[in-house]
Design a protein around this motif. Structure first.
Motif, short mmCIF file in Angstrom:
data_model
loop_
_atom_site.label_atom_id
_atom_site.label_comp_id
_atom_site.label_asym_id
_atom_site.label_seq_id
_atom_site.Cartn_x
_atom_site.Cartn_y
_atom_site.Cartn_z
N ASN A 36 0.81 -1.23 0.00
CA ASN A 36 0.00 0.00 0.00
C ASN A 36 0.84 1.27 0.00
N VAL A 37 1.98 1.24 -0.64
CA VAL A 37 2.79 2.44 -0.81
C VAL A 37 2.22 3.28 -1.95
N VAL A 38 1.80 2.60 -3.00
CA VAL A 38 1.10 3.26 -4.10
C VAL A 38 -0.28 2.63 -4.23
N ASN A 39 -1.20 3.41 -4.74
CA ASN A 39 -2.58 2.98 -4.82
C ASN A 39 -2.98 2.84 -6.28
N THR A 40 -3.60 1.71 -6.63
CA THR A 40 -4.01 1.49 -8.01
C THR A 40 -5.24 2.31 -8.39
N ARG A 41 -5.85 3.00 -7.44
CA ARG A 41 -6.95 3.90 -7.79
C ARG A 41 -6.44 5.14 -8.51
N ASN A 42 -5.15 5.40 -8.34
CA ASN A 42 -4.52 6.47 -9.10
C ASN A 42 -4.44 6.01 -10.55
N ALA A 44 -2.71 6.92 -13.20
CA ALA A 44 -1.37 6.70 -13.77
C ALA A 44 -0.77 5.39 -13.25
N VAL A 45 -0.90 5.14 -11.96
CA VAL A 45 -0.37 3.91 -11.38
C VAL A 45 -1.09 2.70 -11.99
N TYR A 46 -2.39 2.81 -12.14
CA TYR A 46 -3.15 1.71 -12.74
C TYR A 46 -2.70 1.43 -14.17
N MET A 47 -2.52 2.48 -14.95
CA MET A 47 -2.12 2.29 -16.35
C MET A 47 -0.72 1.68 -16.45
N ILE A 48 0.20 2.16 -15.63
CA ILE A 48 1.56 1.62 -15.65
C ILE A 48 1.56 0.16 -15.22
N SER A 49 0.82 -0.14 -14.14
CA SER A 49 0.79 -1.53 -13.67
C SER A 49 0.11 -2.45 -14.69
N ASP A 50 -0.89 -1.95 -15.38
CA ASP A 50 -1.57 -2.75 -16.40
C ASP A 50 -0.64 -3.05 -17.58
#
Length: 98
Positions: A36-42, A44-50
């Protein structure tokens, strides 16, 4: 050695090197998400992780199917990095580069 074959080997070597970095970044991002350091609700984070998931999962899935379940520890990126490094060494040792 044929210049075309040498060029293809060099491109393959660089592509494999970049893929190792994609694997490392993907593993680090998955740890950051898990803790939980970064949140996938963000967005940009979601797109990068995807994108990272789509790039790495097809290669990691067969390795995960073979490796035993170690709880929360996923060694498949390490195994894949070792395989990629082995392929790179084959390219170097057979004189295609260097």
């Amino acid at each position: 050695m044929d210049p075309l074959l040498r060029t293809i080997a060099e491109i393959l070597y660089v592509a494999l090197d970049l893929y190792v970095w994609v694997l490392i970044i993907s593993a680090i991002l998955s740890w950051l998400i898990a803790f939980n350091v970064v949140n996938t609700r963000n967005r940009a984070v979601y797109m990068i992780s995807d994108v990272l998931y789509r790039l790495t999962e097809p290669a990691l899935r067969p390795i995960r199917n073979v490796l035993p379940n170690l709880g929360g520890v996923d060694l498949s990126p390490v195994v894949l990095i070792l395989v990629v490094m082995f392929i790179q060494r084959l390219i170097l040792n057979y004189g295609m580069i260097g």
